[in-house]
Design a protein around this motif. Structure first.
Motif, PDB file in Angstrom:
ATOM      1  N   ARG A  52       0.836  -1.206   0.000  1.00  0.00           N
ATOM      2  CA  ARG A  52       0.000   0.000   0.000  1.00  0.00           C
ATOM      3  C   ARG A  52       0.870   1.254   0.000  1.00  0.00           C
ATOM      4  O   ARG A  52       0.587   2.227  -0.713  1.00  0.00           O
ATOM      5  N   MET A  53       1.921   1.239   0.807  1.00  0.00           N
ATOM      6  CA  MET A  53       2.850   2.358   0.815  1.00  0.00           C
ATOM      7  C   MET A  53       3.482   2.537  -0.562  1.00  0.00           C
ATOM      8  O   MET A  53       3.592   3.663  -1.071  1.00  0.00           O
ATOM      9  N   ALA A  54       3.897   1.432  -1.169  1.00  0.00           N
ATOM     10  CA  ALA A  54       4.550   1.497  -2.474  1.00  0.00           C
ATOM     11  C   ALA A  54       3.620   2.092  -3.528  1.00  0.00           C
ATOM     12  O   ALA A  54       4.041   2.904  -4.361  1.00  0.00           O
ATOM     13  N   VAL A 339      10.437   6.438  -9.736  1.00  0.00           N
ATOM     14  CA  VAL A 339       9.570   5.742  -8.777  1.00  0.00           C
ATOM     15  C   VAL A 339      10.417   4.864  -7.862  1.00  0.00           C
ATOM     16  O   VAL A 339      10.171   4.783  -6.652  1.00  0.00           O
ATOM     17  N   ASP A 340      11.431   4.214  -8.422  1.00  0.00           N
ATOM     18  CA  ASP A 340      12.367   3.435  -7.604  1.00  0.00           C
ATOM     19  C   ASP A 340      13.004   4.314  -6.534  1.00  0.00           C
ATOM     20  O   ASP A 340      13.067   3.945  -5.357  1.00  0.00           O
ATOM     21  N   VAL A 341      13.498   5.477  -6.951  1.00  0.00           N
ATOM     22  CA  VAL A 341      14.175   6.374  -6.007  1.00  0.00           C
ATOM     23  C   VAL A 341      13.191   6.906  -4.972  1.00  0.00           C
ATOM     24  O   VAL A 341      13.522   7.022  -3.786  1.00  0.00           O
ATOM     25  N   THR A 345      13.523   6.165  -1.001  1.00  0.00           N
ATOM     26  CA  THR A 345      13.530   7.272  -0.046  1.00  0.00           C
ATOM     27  C   THR A 345      12.500   7.057   1.048  1.00  0.00           C
ATOM     28  O   THR A 345      12.780   7.266   2.247  1.00  0.00           O
ATOM     29  N   ALA A 346      11.310   6.612   0.676  1.00  0.00           N
ATOM     30  CA  ALA A 346      10.266   6.348   1.668  1.00  0.00           C
ATOM     31  C   ALA A 346      10.672   5.212   2.600  1.00  0.00           C
ATOM     32  O   ALA A 346      10.416   5.274   3.820  1.00  0.00           O
ATOM     33  N   ARG A 350      11.301   5.457   6.671  1.00  0.00           N
ATOM     34  CA  ARG A 350      10.611   4.575   7.616  1.00  0.00           C
ATOM     35  C   ARG A 350      11.621   3.855   8.507  1.00  0.00           C
ATOM     36  O   ARG A 350      11.401   3.700   9.712  1.00  0.00           O
ATOM     37  N   ALA A 351      12.712   3.398   7.931  1.00  0.00           N
ATOM     38  CA  ALA A 351      13.746   2.731   8.721  1.00  0.00           C
ATOM     39  C   ALA A 351      14.369   3.706   9.725  1.00  0.00           C
ATOM     40  O   ALA A 351      14.618   3.345  10.878  1.00  0.00           O
TER      41      ALA A 351
END
Length: 379
Positions: A52-54, A339-341, A345-346, A350-351
């Motif tokens: 969902r985040m992706a 989109v990969d980047v 980044t997201a 989160r980490a």
């Protein structure tokens, strides 16, 4: 990986990518530069395996791209074998709003599973902030790459698959197929049946063993390596292979079906010819690749006018998605580095918020500031 015990004596400031060490014996400015290292296990522990985040990140990135808030240069491609397409690519992009520049270094070696019994794709990300230009993260990238493929396919299905879709069929049972199923289930929770065809029965069984606990409301059916049995009658069709052959036949695609094409050349030309709409993640990029649509374009069988939209145009509502229940719709994705980047980044953020990752030094000081530099130089 070496002794990093000295890092416990370092205090980190609030500027991304830069460590500020507190020296008790000197007031000299620090030139320490560091970054966060994140393994795949770190990302999983931080809850980054989140389709969902992706999907949300990919949609936001596409809108930013449309608004010219993304720098997206050409990727660098190095192909080592034209037949197998063994290759390593460098894909850069900059997110101007996030002030992040990143690059994905990705290898795709299609023969790996058969030759060495190892995965065919591996990737790593480098992220830098663009205030000072320092790196902030080095990350495992295979998880993000596969999630991005699934997210893009899911966004396409959100706009192009029938809302009452109940069955999905796969040719291919690898990591991207598995990810794709999870993404499709997010946007089409109505799915009740999954039929899977692979090169071997063992691959089909592994797919079901790994996915059925995650999707207990889905009925899984093995096609016993017969691709037709997985495809005929399916509301959503997915090909996710490393093959260079027309595996999917036009007659297997019923009216109203949505086809998500992931790989290179996986379907006969008649599949695209019979579809009412053709959508790409980026049509201009497709014309320079080796997908089915790319081949048709180069052979003069497909033109710009035959393409209904790029995916970002559906996300922004500048063009319509599915407009009738009976439309056959073809979606082709080749990959969008920005989109990969954005996803990397997201995941990094989160980490960071979970205090997960290994802090490493890139340098402790500038070269000539090292107190023992005279013993390090070779003249």
């Amino acid at each position: 990986m070496g002794n990093f015990s000295h890092l416990t004596h370092t205090h980190y400031n609030t500027y991304p990518g830069e460590f500020m060490a507190v020296h008790h014996k000197s007031t000299k400015a620090s030139h320490r530069v560091g970054f966060t290292y994140l393994s795949q296990e770190d990302l999983l522990d931080a809850g980054c395996f989140d389709l969902r985040m992706a999907i949300e990140v990919a949609e936001k990135a596409m809108l930013a791209y449309e608004d010219h808030r993304i720098m997206y240069p050409e990727k660098i491609v190095q192909i080592f074998d034209q037949v197998s397409q063994d290759r390593i690519n460098c894909l850069p992009a900059t997110l101007l709003d996030e002030k992040i520049c990143g690059a994905k270094w990705v290898s795709v070696f299609p023969r790996n599973p058969k030759r060495f019994d190892v995965q065919n794709l591996s990737a790593i990300f480098l992220l830098s902030e663009i205030e000072k230009g320092f790196p902030i993260a080095v990350m495992e990238g295979t998880l993000a790459s596969n999630m991005r493929v699934a997210a893009i396919g899911a966004i396409a299905a959100k706009h192009l698959a029938r809302k009452d879709s109940q069955s999905i069929g796969f040719i291919g049972a690898g990591e991207q197929a598995k990810m794709h199923l999870l993404g499709m289930k997010v946007v089409r929770p109505s799915l009740k049946e999954c039929r899977i065809s692979a090169k071997t029965a063992i691959e089909e069984e592994q797919f079901i063993d790994e996915l059925s606990p995650l999707l207990p409301d889905l009925n899984f059916i093995r096609a016993n390596t017969v691709a037709r049995d997985a495809m005929v009658g399916a509301d959503i069709l997915v090909t996710a292979t490393s093959a260079q052959a027309p595996l999917l036949k036009a007659e297997w695609m019923k009216p109203g079906a949505f086809y998500s094409h992931i790989g290179g050349w996986e379907d006969e030309y008649a599949v695209a010819k019979q579809c009412d709409k053709i959508v790409c993640d980026d049509w201009d990029t497709v014309t320079h690749r080796t997908q089915t649509l790319s081949r048709m374009y180069k052979e003069g069988l497909l033109s710009h006018n035959d393409i209904h939209a790029d995916l970002h145009e559906l996300v922004s509502r500048h063009k319509p998605g599915r407009t009738t229940e009976e439309e056959r719709i073809y979606f082709n994705a080749v990959g969008l580095a920005y989109v990969d980047v954005a996803l990397a980044t997201a995941m990094f953020k989160r980490a960071e918020s979970s205090h997960i990752g290994l802090k490493l030094d890139l340098q402790e000081s500038m070269v000539f500031e090292h107190h023992n530099i005279i013993s390090k130089i070779r003249l």
